[in-house]
Design a protein around this motif. Structure first.
Motif, PDB file in Angstrom:
ATOM      1  N   PHE A  83       0.855  -1.199   0.000  1.00  0.00           N
ATOM      2  CA  PHE A  83       0.000   0.000   0.000  1.00  0.00           C
ATOM      3  C   PHE A  83       0.882   1.237   0.000  1.00  0.00           C
ATOM      4  CE2 PHE A  83       0.586  -1.162   4.446  1.00  0.00           C
ATOM      5  CZ  PHE A  83       0.921   0.039   5.044  1.00  0.00           C
ATOM      6  N   LEU A  84       0.316   2.345  -0.422  1.00  0.00           N
ATOM      7  CA  LEU A  84       1.089   3.578  -0.538  1.00  0.00           C
ATOM      8  C   LEU A  84       1.323   4.170   0.854  1.00  0.00           C
ATOM      9  CD1 LEU A  84       2.056   5.632  -2.891  1.00  0.00           C
ATOM     10  CD2 LEU A  84       0.118   6.993  -2.098  1.00  0.00           C
ATOM     11  N   GLU A 135       3.094   9.721   0.252  1.00  0.00           N
ATOM     12  CA  GLU A 135       2.646  10.398  -0.973  1.00  0.00           C
ATOM     13  C   GLU A 135       3.818  10.663  -1.938  1.00  0.00           C
ATOM     14  OE1 GLU A 135      -0.598  11.381  -1.785  1.00  0.00           O
ATOM     15  OE2 GLU A 135      -1.237  10.221  -0.042  1.00  0.00           O
ATOM     16  N   MET A 145     -17.375   6.567  -2.021  1.00  0.00           N
ATOM     17  CA  MET A 145     -17.562   6.501  -0.578  1.00  0.00           C
ATOM     18  C   MET A 145     -18.982   6.095  -0.207  1.00  0.00           C
ATOM     19  SD  MET A 145     -14.725   7.392   0.831  1.00  0.00           S
ATOM     20  CE  MET A 145     -15.079   8.130   2.419  1.00  0.00           C
ATOM     21  N   MET A 199     -13.754   2.213  -1.986  1.00  0.00           N
ATOM     22  CA  MET A 199     -13.081   3.085  -2.940  1.00  0.00           C
ATOM     23  C   MET A 199     -11.618   2.672  -3.008  1.00  0.00           C
ATOM     24  SD  MET A 199     -13.326   7.197  -3.114  1.00  0.00           S
ATOM     25  CE  MET A 199     -11.996   7.728  -2.057  1.00  0.00           C
ATOM     26  N   GLU A 257      -7.695   3.093  -5.000  1.00  0.00           N
ATOM     27  CA  GLU A 257      -6.758   3.797  -5.874  1.00  0.00           C
ATOM     28  C   GLU A 257      -5.620   2.844  -6.163  1.00  0.00           C
ATOM     29  OE1 GLU A 257      -6.225   8.338  -5.117  1.00  0.00           O
ATOM     30  OE2 GLU A 257      -6.407   7.358  -3.163  1.00  0.00           O
ATOM     31  N   TRP A 297      -1.159   0.912  -3.715  1.00  0.00           N
ATOM     32  CA  TRP A 297      -2.617   1.077  -3.688  1.00  0.00           C
ATOM     33  C   TRP A 297      -3.056   1.738  -2.394  1.00  0.00           C
ATOM     34  CZ3 TRP A 297      -4.774  -1.326   0.522  1.00  0.00           C
ATOM     35  CH2 TRP A 297      -4.031  -2.362   1.100  1.00  0.00           C
ATOM     36  N   LYS A 298      -4.285   2.223  -2.438  1.00  0.00           N
ATOM     37  CA  LYS A 298      -4.975   2.686  -1.225  1.00  0.00           C
ATOM     38  C   LYS A 298      -6.416   2.238  -1.320  1.00  0.00           C
ATOM     39  CE  LYS A 298      -2.515   6.456   0.856  1.00  0.00           C
ATOM     40  NZ  LYS A 298      -2.756   7.418   1.928  1.00  0.00           N
ATOM     41  N   THR A 299      -6.975   1.783  -0.215  1.00  0.00           N
ATOM     42  CA  THR A 299      -8.355   1.301  -0.225  1.00  0.00           C
ATOM     43  C   THR A 299      -9.112   1.793   1.001  1.00  0.00           C
ATOM     44  OG1 THR A 299      -7.952  -0.665  -1.563  1.00  0.00           O
ATOM     45  CG2 THR A 299      -9.801  -0.775  -0.056  1.00  0.00           C
ATOM     46  N   PHE A 300     -10.302   2.321   0.737  1.00  0.00           N
ATOM     47  CA  PHE A 300     -11.277   2.568   1.800  1.00  0.00           C
ATOM     48  C   PHE A 300     -12.305   1.466   1.651  1.00  0.00           C
ATOM     49  CE2 PHE A 300     -15.600   4.079   2.675  1.00  0.00           C
ATOM     50  CZ  PHE A 300     -15.494   4.517   3.980  1.00  0.00           C
ATOM     51  N   GLY A 303     -13.052   8.516   7.196  1.00  0.00           N
ATOM     52  CA  GLY A 303     -12.029   7.954   6.318  1.00  0.00           C
ATOM     53  C   GLY A 303     -11.755   6.472   6.476  1.00  0.00           C
ATOM     54  N   ARG A 312      -6.338   4.503   8.295  1.00  0.00           N
ATOM     55  CA  ARG A 312      -6.344   5.769   7.558  1.00  0.00           C
ATOM     56  C   ARG A 312      -5.145   5.861   6.622  1.00  0.00           C
ATOM     57  NH1 ARG A 312      -8.639   9.804  12.361  1.00  0.00           N
ATOM     58  NH2 ARG A 312     -10.839   9.508  11.842  1.00  0.00           N
ATOM     59  N   THR A 313      -4.028   5.282   7.040  1.00  0.00           N
ATOM     60  CA  THR A 313      -2.850   5.283   6.180  1.00  0.00           C
ATOM     61  C   THR A 313      -3.128   4.549   4.876  1.00  0.00           C
ATOM     62  OG1 THR A 313      -1.497   5.185   8.160  1.00  0.00           O
ATOM     63  CG2 THR A 313      -0.377   4.718   6.103  1.00  0.00           C
ATOM     64  N   ILE A 314      -3.849   3.435   4.953  1.00  0.00           N
ATOM     65  CA  ILE A 314      -4.109   2.692   3.717  1.00  0.00           C
ATOM     66  C   ILE A 314      -5.418   3.127   3.042  1.00  0.00           C
ATOM     67  CG2 ILE A 314      -2.795   0.671   4.484  1.00  0.00           C
ATOM     68  CD1 ILE A 314      -5.387  -0.785   4.955  1.00  0.00           C
ATOM     69  N   SER A 315      -6.126   4.086   3.648  1.00  0.00           N
ATOM     70  CA  SER A 315      -7.425   4.486   3.099  1.00  0.00           C
ATOM     71  C   SER A 315      -7.288   5.498   1.963  1.00  0.00           C
ATOM     72  CB  SER A 315      -8.281   5.103   4.202  1.00  0.00           C
ATOM     73  OG  SER A 315      -9.386   5.773   3.630  1.00  0.00           O
ATOM     74  N   SER A 316      -8.038   5.254   0.896  1.00  0.00           N
ATOM     75  CA  SER A 316      -8.033   6.175  -0.237  1.00  0.00           C
ATOM     76  C   SER A 316      -8.872   7.416   0.051  1.00  0.00           C
ATOM     77  CB  SER A 316      -8.581   5.453  -1.470  1.00  0.00           C
ATOM     78  OG  SER A 316      -9.820   4.859  -1.148  1.00  0.00           O
ATOM     79  N   ALA A 317      -9.577   7.416   1.178  1.00  0.00           N
ATOM     80  CA  ALA A 317     -10.471   8.539   1.472  1.00  0.00           C
ATOM     81  C   ALA A 317      -9.877   9.526   2.466  1.00  0.00           C
ATOM     82  CB  ALA A 317     -11.783   8.003   2.029  1.00  0.00           C
ATOM     83  N   LYS A 351      -6.837  11.189   2.928  1.00  0.00           N
ATOM     84  CA  LYS A 351      -6.055  12.381   2.623  1.00  0.00           C
ATOM     85  C   LYS A 351      -6.954  13.599   2.374  1.00  0.00           C
ATOM     86  CE  LYS A 351      -2.736  14.305  -0.544  1.00  0.00           C
ATOM     87  NZ  LYS A 351      -2.440  14.314  -1.979  1.00  0.00           N
TER      88      LYS A 351
END
Lengths: 139, 393
Positions: free
Chosen positions: A24-25, A28, A43, A48, A50, A65-68, B304, B380-385, B387
């Motif tokens: 995972f990212l 930034e 959301m 969601m 990326e 990647w990033k995932t919510f 998030g 939150r670190t791995i969350s795309s929402a 930031k």
């Protein structure tokens, strides 16, 4: 009767990737090292994703990647990242054939109601590849 | 690993005293209370004693207590029982409820809508309190029953039951309340509350699962849902579940005795937990009403992040909680309760409910907060929402 069991809603593999997600990212600043980006989901639905890919000579050699989302969404993105990079990368051609079912198989299955989560992973990847190809075209 | 059970709103363990009191009724005092012989009559006598105890606690008459098989059954009986009274006469009518009810009420209402009844679903404010002026205006000549819960199972919001009863009675209508979550913590004096029917659930008050009570004023007639041997004055047939009935009486007795003290203890603990979460984790929202709230309920949304992920990571630390996220529901829709209070889908997805109980300690709350302080930032670190949320102020 065992009182402190290990019963878990998902498979062992899902748990592994959910508890210790791969690629995972973290930062930034890493984004600049990647040349393809895709984002799917929203959301409102609760999922969601990326996806960033680094392509060299038509081969995806690294991803972030990033995932919510829920545990299966996180685990399936992490698994996809592993599948793409485990054999020193994957040709774009082959990556485009990856499906949600492929990810699900590697995760040891998902509960029926959760299957939509893993389908988002390969969609995010496709978006990232599309974005990479467009970037190439536009120079 | 030690289990920290913070999901008492889902169900409670059976109290030691309750178990002890009811155990002999499995294989020593096992008679069918309907039997004419001594073995049956002994069981009947004990059930009557239990009914008397419960009637005293509810400040009602013994014949106003119906033992059922669950809170859900009591609710079904209250609503469908009234609807069926009309249906057998070839008539229909109108019901009123509100949007943050438990599914036991909402699904039953949806079902009677299919049978041709009309149902009004009242709105709630952002704290989850039903809008009283809407209630006043919703009552019609053909309104048969108003069903509004005492306290909410997800956000713990306590409804102004006495005022609601007053409004309904001014128009001469009937009032049922689902008191499943409230029983352990709030007054269940039916006369003071002014309710006509009230549902109690054994599973939420340190008694048995599969046991419930419907209080029903004796002048109300309900068409039974279960026909058979005329038990419970014909309103609910089926051989009495003697151990469960004995257990209910004991559980209510203990809860009445300890209510005041336990409420004070839990309220302090709850407020402590809320304060620590608000002070030590950024971007959170406490759902519900901070004042009119069950003493054991903490419901919080973390911006998030998604609730199921939080729940499962807490679970790995031995902490049991629940979530209003769609991911843990069968419908893939987030909590209807949180949405009704005006929460966005995003925040509803990120909600976690902690419901404390009689054995919950400050140490357990501290442990939970410390784990949350690791889990939330990681997710939150791995969350795309995250930031976008973090930079948006």
């Amino acid at each position: 009767m065992k009182l402190e069991g290990n019963d878990w809603f998902y498979s062992k593999e899902v748990k592994k990737h959910f508890m210790k997600p791969q690629k995972f990212l973290k930062n930034e600043n890493e984004i600049k090292n990647f040349n393809g980006y895709g984002k799917v989901g929203n959301m409102k639905c609760g999922d969601m994703m990326e996806f960033w890919i680094k392509v060299k000579n038509d081969k995806i050699i690294d991803v972030r990647w990033k995932t919510f989302g829920c545990a299966s969404a996180i685990a399936s993105t992490s698994m996809l990242a592993k599948m793409l990079t485990e054999k020193k990368g994957m040709k774009i051609e082959k990556a485009l054939t990856l499906t949600g079912t492929d990810i699900m198989k590697r995760l040891g299955g998902l509960p029926k109601i959760k299957i939509h989560c893993s389908i988002l992973g390969d969609q995010a990847l496709r978006e990232a590849i599309k974005n990479y190809l467009e970037n190439q075209k536009n120079g | 690993m030690k289990t920290i059970y913070l999901d008492h709103g889902s169900t409670t363990p059976v109290r030691k005293e309750v178990l002890k009191e009811s155990l002999p009724y499995f294989s020593k005092i096992y008679g069918n209370p309907s039997s004419f012989h001594t073995t049956g009559l002994i069981a009947k006598k004990e059930i009557n004693k239990a009914r008397k105890k419960i009637a005293k606690i509810l400040n009602c008459e013994e014949e106003e207590i119906i033992f059922t098989g669950s809170g859900t059954e009591s609710i079904n009986l209250a609503i469908k029982g009234i609807a069926l009274n009309e249906l057998v006469k070839g008539k229909k009518g109108h019901f009123i409820t509100q949007k943050t009810e438990h599914d036991a009420v909402l699904e039953t209402m949806k079902w009677i809508e299919k049978l041709g009844f009309e149902v009004t679903y009242l709105n709630v404010d952002e704290k989850g309190i039903v809008k009283l002026d809407e209630l006043k205006n919703a009552i019609r000549d053909d309104t048969l029953l108003v069903s509004i819960m005492y306290a909410n199972n997800e956000i713990g919001t306590i409804q102004p039951i006495k005022k609601i009863a007053q409004i309904i009675h001014e128009k001469g209508k009937l009032f049922h309340t689902d008191a499943c979550q409230a029983t352990e913590y709030l007054s269940i004096n039916t006369k003071k509350l002014g309710v006509d029917m009230m549902t109690i659930n054994g599973s939420k008050i340190y008694s048995y699962k599969g046991s419930g009570i419907l209080f029903k004023k004796k002048n109300i007639k309900l068409t039974p849902l279960i026909h058979g041997g005329h038990q419970e004055r014909g309103t609910r047939s089926g051989t009495e579940n003697t151990p469960a009935i004995i257990a209910l009486a004991k559980a209510l007795e203990i809860s009445e005795k300890e209510k005041k003290k336990e409420n004070e203890r839990l309220t302090k603990l709850r407020n402590y937990m809320i304060k620590r979460i608000e002070n030590e984790i950024e971007k959170v929202k406490i759902n519900g009403d901070k004042k009119n709230r069950l003493p054991n309920n903490v419901n919080v949304s973390f911006y998030g992040v998604e609730g199921e992920s939080i729940l499962l990571r807490l679970n790995e630390e031995g902490i049991r909680a629940s979530t209003g996220s769609a991911c843990s529901s069968q419908s893939l829709e987030p909590s209807h309760v949180l949405l009704a209070t005006g929460l966005t889908h995003e925040l509803a997805h990120g909600s976690i409910r902690f419901t404390l109980g009689k054995n919950t300690t400050k140490k357990e709350i501290d442990y939970t907060i410390n784990k949350l302080k690791k889990i939330i930032p990681f997710l939150r670190t791995i969350s795309s929402a995250w930031k976008k949320i973090k930079t948006k102020r």
